[in-house]
Design an enzyme around this catalytic site. Structure first.
Site, PDB file in Angstrom:
ATOM      1  N   SER A  53      22.397 -14.657  -2.169  1.00 42.23           N
ATOM      2  CA  SER A  53      22.214 -14.784  -0.730  1.00 42.23           C
ATOM      3  C   SER A  53      23.434 -14.192  -0.037  1.00 42.23           C
ATOM      4  O   SER A  53      24.554 -14.284  -0.548  1.00 42.23           O
ATOM      5  CB  SER A  53      22.069 -16.263  -0.371  1.00 42.23           C
ATOM      6  OG  SER A  53      22.437 -16.479   0.975  1.00 42.23           O
ATOM      7  N   TYR A  65     -22.308  12.249  -0.860  1.00 39.64           N
ATOM      8  CA  TYR A  65     -20.915  12.202  -0.428  1.00 39.64           C
ATOM      9  C   TYR A  65     -20.795  11.999   1.080  1.00 39.64           C
ATOM     10  O   TYR A  65     -21.546  12.566   1.858  1.00 39.64           O
ATOM     11  CB  TYR A  65     -20.176  13.499  -0.823  1.00 39.64           C
ATOM     12  CG  TYR A  65     -18.722  13.490  -0.388  1.00 39.64           C
ATOM     13  CD1 TYR A  65     -17.760  12.849  -1.162  1.00 39.64           C
ATOM     14  CD2 TYR A  65     -18.326  14.070   0.818  1.00 39.64           C
ATOM     15  CE1 TYR A  65     -16.438  12.795  -0.749  1.00 39.64           C
ATOM     16  CE2 TYR A  65     -17.009  14.026   1.236  1.00 39.64           C
ATOM     17  CZ  TYR A  65     -16.067  13.390   0.454  1.00 39.64           C
ATOM     18  OH  TYR A  65     -14.764  13.331   0.868  1.00 39.64           O
ATOM     19  N   HIS A  69      -2.466 -31.334 -11.015  1.00 39.92           N
ATOM     20  CA  HIS A  69      -2.089 -31.616  -9.617  1.00 39.92           C
ATOM     21  C   HIS A  69      -0.573 -31.481  -9.414  1.00 39.92           C
ATOM     22  O   HIS A  69      -0.007 -32.140  -8.545  1.00 39.92           O
ATOM     23  CB  HIS A  69      -2.518 -33.020  -9.182  1.00 39.92           C
ATOM     24  CG  HIS A  69      -3.929 -33.359  -9.539  1.00 39.92           C
ATOM     25  ND1 HIS A  69      -5.001 -33.063  -8.725  1.00 39.92           N
ATOM     26  CD2 HIS A  69      -4.458 -33.929 -10.657  1.00 39.92           C
ATOM     27  CE1 HIS A  69      -6.124 -33.465  -9.304  1.00 39.92           C
ATOM     28  NE2 HIS A  69      -5.824 -33.979 -10.489  1.00 39.92           N
ATOM     29  N   SER A 121      -5.918  15.334   3.444  1.00 38.23           N
ATOM     30  CA  SER A 121      -5.602  14.290   2.457  1.00 38.23           C
ATOM     31  C   SER A 121      -4.461  14.696   1.534  1.00 38.23           C
ATOM     32  O   SER A 121      -4.112  13.964   0.615  1.00 38.23           O
ATOM     33  CB  SER A 121      -6.854  13.973   1.634  1.00 38.23           C
ATOM     34  OG  SER A 121      -7.390  15.158   1.074  1.00 38.23           O
ATOM     35  N   LYS A 150      23.726 -19.464  -4.197  1.00 38.43           N
ATOM     36  CA  LYS A 150      22.330 -19.096  -4.438  1.00 38.43           C
ATOM     37  C   LYS A 150      22.115 -18.074  -5.542  1.00 38.43           C
ATOM     38  O   LYS A 150      22.854 -17.117  -5.681  1.00 38.43           O
ATOM     39  CB  LYS A 150      21.725 -18.527  -3.149  1.00 38.43           C
ATOM     40  CG  LYS A 150      21.355 -19.580  -2.147  1.00 38.43           C
ATOM     41  CD  LYS A 150      20.123 -20.341  -2.601  1.00 38.43           C
ATOM     42  CE  LYS A 150      19.594 -21.201  -1.474  1.00 38.43           C
ATOM     43  NZ  LYS A 150      18.358 -20.742  -0.938  1.00 38.43           N
ATOM     44  N   LYS A 164      -8.481   6.507  -1.712  1.00 36.93           N
ATOM     45  CA  LYS A 164      -7.261   6.865  -2.424  1.00 36.93           C
ATOM     46  C   LYS A 164      -5.998   6.077  -2.089  1.00 36.93           C
ATOM     47  O   LYS A 164      -5.388   5.479  -2.977  1.00 36.93           O
ATOM     48  CB  LYS A 164      -6.981   8.358  -2.232  1.00 36.93           C
ATOM     49  CG  LYS A 164      -8.056   9.185  -2.891  1.00 36.93           C
ATOM     50  CD  LYS A 164      -7.865  10.657  -2.734  1.00 36.93           C
ATOM     51  CE  LYS A 164      -9.150  11.335  -3.144  1.00 36.93           C
ATOM     52  NZ  LYS A 164     -10.308  10.957  -2.292  1.00 36.93           N
TER      53      LYS A 164
HETATM   54  N1  ARG Z   1     -10.405  15.113   0.287  1.00 37.04           N
HETATM   55  C1  ARG Z   1     -11.763  14.866  -0.006  1.00 37.04           C
HETATM   56  C2  ARG Z   1     -11.905  13.462  -0.597  1.00 37.04           C
HETATM   57  O1  ARG Z   1     -10.949  12.911  -0.977  1.00 37.04           O
HETATM   58  C3  ARG Z   1     -12.246  15.876  -0.984  1.00 37.04           C
HETATM   59  C4  ARG Z   1     -13.721  16.130  -0.919  1.00 37.04           C
HETATM   60  C5  ARG Z   1     -14.044  16.888   0.295  1.00 37.04           C
HETATM   61  N2  ARG Z   1     -15.407  17.204   0.387  1.00 37.04           N
HETATM   62  C6  ARG Z   1     -15.943  17.548   1.533  1.00 37.04           C
HETATM   63  N3  ARG Z   1     -17.181  17.812   1.517  1.00 37.04           N
HETATM   64  N4  ARG Z   1     -15.247  17.578   2.614  1.00 37.04           N
HETATM   65  O2  ARG Z   1     -12.969  12.892  -0.635  1.00 37.04           O
END
Ligand code: ARG
Length: 461
Positions: free
Chosen positions: A277, A317, A156, A23, A283, A325
């Site tokens: 344009s 998790y 409208h 990531s 334009k 993200k």
């Molecule tokens: N890159 C992971 C995320 O954004 C970080 C957490 C990773 N945790 C794990 N147990 N692999 O979620």
């Protein structure tokens, strides 16, 4: 490949798997938050006697050096690391040796990433709020300047009743003010610190979670460690608030595009905020407004995508959550740019008051008031509605406004019309007799403006 794990593995990770899992390409953007969280963590570890003061000091200093090196460009965050957490820790160990290896005591990447994302989102929320405030400041100025600028109000997209530009801008003031209130509400709910939740079940070290929360200006620690690592509600709420902001900006953009069209000519967008344009020399296009309208889709997309990613996830998790993200960052960047560019465009736009007024005059926007005139002179409303309808039909035939008819002509439709009708249905009268709270009359607008001004002043502190 610099990894934080591997002890129990006998084979190298497949390259494609490694890349799919990594990531760093996008979580590198919260290196500052990661370092801030780590610094707070070691301070707490020392306070609790889990690390020595000396170790904590060394780690803190090295963390600040890494931060300075990244900011100055001396240290580059490269993709040889799996994520930003690995990058920071690897660099720390490189600088401090064994002491660096103690940073992660009593912590998991699960609570670490939960913290980083929350810190980053909190910062972005505060920044979005500041941008909205700039937009409100421009809106307030326009409200003050245009309490007498008459324009048609639409339903409208057909001309309905006369209003003023101040009144129209006031509607957007309320919308963006509510957006700020939404952000404040989210802040109140999200400002709790997940650090110390560990992987999911806390840790056996005597961590002081209150202390780390306080160091990072949270109201306190999150109450349940499983929720602490797996909660992304605050992000979903924030994306929902960003989506609503975009919906508002998109409606406003649509109006600017219409007002800027050849047929309306209510506004002239400043050259700095328009484009030409490549083929048609005449334009001058409202691209900024169109792009803001267009970009609304990707912000909604981020919200839907995260809602879907989180749906059905068992506690606590799961790696699915890494998908929180990229689209969120894209949405945050997009909304920031859109608010700022839109504010600049609005601040420099020229309103053609004459064109607006003419449009209000020529659209039978005073038909309701003409009917009310008859009602005041004893004609039942339903009959008055019919009489004015016939007058409008005649006017369309002759291509004139109701006010352009002579009193004799008007009398042929109803004998109760007198000379004073012209004053009663003038644009000024139509607007200024609408003086209930929230209505467009100058008097009502002065109150609305005073309240808006007081709100912005209050928010300054
Ligand atoms: N890159 C992971 C995320 O954004 C970080 C957490 C990773 N945790 C794990 N147990 N692999 O979620």
């Amino acid at each position: 490949m610099a990894q934080l794990w591997g002890g129990r593995f006998t084979k190298e990770t497949d390259k494609l798997v490694y890349n799919f899992n990594a990531s760093i390409s996008y979580d590198k953007r919260f290196y500052r938050q990661d370092i801030e969280g780590s610094a707070a963590h070691v301070r707490m570890l020392a306070k609790q006697g889990i690390l020595t003061e000396q170790e904590a000091e060394d780690i803190d200093r090295a963390l600040q050096e890494i931060l300075a090196d990244v900011e100055s460009g001396r240290l580059e965050i490269t993709e040889e690391y799996e994520d930003i957490h690995s990058f920071v820790e690897a660099n720390l160990i490189e600088r401090l040796g064994d002491t660096g290896k103690k940073l992660h005591t009593g912590r998991s990447r699960n609570d670490q990433v939960a913290l980083d994302m929350r810190l980053y989102t909190r910062g972005c929320l505060v920044e979005t709020d500041a941008r909205l405030k700039e937009l409100l400041t421009v809106l307030l100025r326009l409200m003050k300047e245009h309490t007498k600028t008459i324009m048609p109000g639409f339903t409208h997209l057909q001309k309905a009743q006369p209003i003023t530009l101040a009144h129209h801008m006031g509607a957007y003031f309320e919308m963006f003010k509510r957006d700020r209130m939404r952000l404040h509400d989210i802040y109140e709910r999200m400002n709790y610190c997940p650090l110390g939740s560990g992987a999911l079940a806390g840790t056996t070290y005597p961590l002081d979670r209150e202390y780390t929360a306080e160091l990072m200006h949270f109201y306190g620690p999150t109450a349940n460690s499983m929720d602490g690592v797996s909660d992304r509600d605050y992000l979903i709420e924030f994306l929902a608030a960003l989506s609503i902001i975009m919906m508002h900006l998109s409606r406003f953009s649509e109006e600017i595009i219409i007002w800027n069209s050849n047929e309306y000519r209510f506004v002239e967008i400043d050259d700095a905020y328009s484009t030409g344009s490549s083929i048609m020399p005449q334009k001058k296009n409202p691209d900024i407004a169109e792009l803001v309208r267009g970009k609304t889709g990707r912000v909604y997309g981020a919200l839907l995508s995260l809602l879907t990613a989180m749906k059905g996830l068992p506690l606590a998790y799961n790696k699915d959550m890494q998908e929180d993200k990229e689209l969120s960052f894209d949405a945050m960047d997009t909304v920031g740019d859109c608010i700022t560019l839109f504010t600049g465009m609005l601040d420099t736009i020229v309103f053609h008051k004459e064109a607006m007024r003419k449009s209000a005059n020529n659209g039978f926007t005073n038909a309701t008031d003409a009917a009310d005139y008859l009602v005041k002179h004893g004609v039942p409303f339903r009959d008055a509605h019919g009489i004015i309808g016939q007058i409008v039909l005649k006017c369309i035939e002759k291509n004139i406004a109701i006010d352009d008819m002579s009193i004799e002509e008007l009398k042929s439709f109803s004998p109760v019309f007198e000379e004073d009708v012209f004053d009663a249905i003038s644009m000024e009268t139509c607007v200024n007799t609408r003086c209930t709270v929230g209505a467009p009359s100058e008097q009502a607008m002065e109150q609305e403006i005073a309240a808006a001004e007081a709100y912005l002043k209050e928010q300054a502190t």
